[in-house]
Design an enzyme around this catalytic site. Structure first.
Site, mmCIF file in Angstrom:
data_model
loop_
_atom_site.group_PDB
_atom_site.id
_atom_site.type_symbol
_atom_site.label_atom_id
_atom_site.label_comp_id
_atom_site.label_asym_id
_atom_site.label_seq_id
_atom_site.Cartn_x
_atom_site.Cartn_y
_atom_site.Cartn_z
ATOM 1 N N LYS A 63 0.841 -1.214 0.000
ATOM 2 C CA LYS A 63 0.000 0.000 0.000
ATOM 3 C C LYS A 63 0.868 1.252 0.000
ATOM 4 C CE LYS A 63 -4.215 -1.794 2.044
ATOM 5 N NZ LYS A 63 -3.767 -3.050 2.701
ATOM 6 N N ASP A 66 2.961 7.693 -1.360
ATOM 7 C CA ASP A 66 4.044 8.666 -1.177
ATOM 8 C C ASP A 66 4.237 9.469 -2.456
ATOM 9 O OD1 ASP A 66 6.388 9.910 -0.004
ATOM 10 O OD2 ASP A 66 6.500 8.148 1.299
#
Ligand code: C5P
Length: 223
Positions: A63, A66
């Site tokens: 997951k 960023d």
């Protein structure tokens, strides 16, 4: 006949427990893959265990969420693990999705939509003005634009996603009954396949308690 496909979530930091899950879920009725998430991959021996796993369909549920450079660098950093699938949050934005797709190679890149543990009330608390369905639809369009290979959504939104996304749809949030733990948008395995899920992700309903019995219950439920 085509087999139903299930990713078993190996959510533990204990190698013996994960070995047990894998050993007890071998069967000929279902096509099984193994999903390793933040708990196992961050555990002391988790990464090494995955690096030595052979002949299994593997799913690295990182997951990633960023900036584009960090997402693509992280994907390169786990390349040696040769996952069949890895995840990135679609909320990372189109540029991050494109950057990730550029480096993901033969690993299928899955875009994660709104977590199945969230409902409309939780979205409001975070600051979203739109409901789950509307946001998931937008995210599915973004996943298509970034040429992602698959989408994770709740089994409730499969129809919405399918309208704009023709590749694999993978659904966690699977429960046999009303005891949904922390999952807010859950359906039964049968309902999830009926809605058009390609893969289900199931963790606790199989890995908690007697794994063999739980798996047999799933097989019976699907017949
Ligand atoms: O135990 P349970 O069946 O709820 O496990 C679901 C698994 O799917 C967990 O490993 C969780 O991290 C993952 N997942 C999820 N919802 C998402 C994406 C992944 O539950 N939207």
């Amino acid at each position: 006949m085509k087999k139903n496909k299930v990713f078993i979530a190996c959510d533990s930091s204990n190698i013996s427990k994960v070995k047990e899950i894998i050993a007890k879920t071998q069967n000929t009725k279902l096509q099984i893959g193994y999903k390793f998430g933040l708990e196992f991959l961050n555990s002391k021996k988790g990464r090494n265990f995955v690096s030595r796993l052979k002949n299994k369909i593997t799913f690295g549920d990182y997951k990633f969420a960023d900036i584009p450079n960090t997402c693509s660098s992280a994907i390169k950093a786990v390349r040696d693990l040769k996952f069949n699938y890895i995840t990135i949050h679609i909320s990372s934005g189109l540029d991050a999705l494109k950057a990730a797709k550029k480096v993901s190679g033969s690993t299928k890149l899955i875009g994660v939509t709104i977590l199945t543990s969230l409902d409309n009330k939780s979205l409001k608390e975070i600051g979203y003005d739109q409901n789950v369905k509307k946001i998931v639809l937008k995210q599915a369009k973004l996943a298509k634009k970034a040429n992602l290979d698959a989408i994770v959504c709740s089994p409730i939104e499969v129809n919405v996603v399918r309208k704009v996304f023709k590749r694999e749809i993978i659904t966690p949030g699977i429960r046999f009954n009303f005891k949904t733990d922390d999952q807010k948008r859950a359906l039964t395995p049968k309902q999830a396949y009926k809605n058009g899920s390609d893969w289900l992700v199931i963790g606790r309903p199989i890995t908690r308690g007697n794994i063999e019995n739980n798996l047999q219950n799933l097989i019976n439920h699907l017949q």
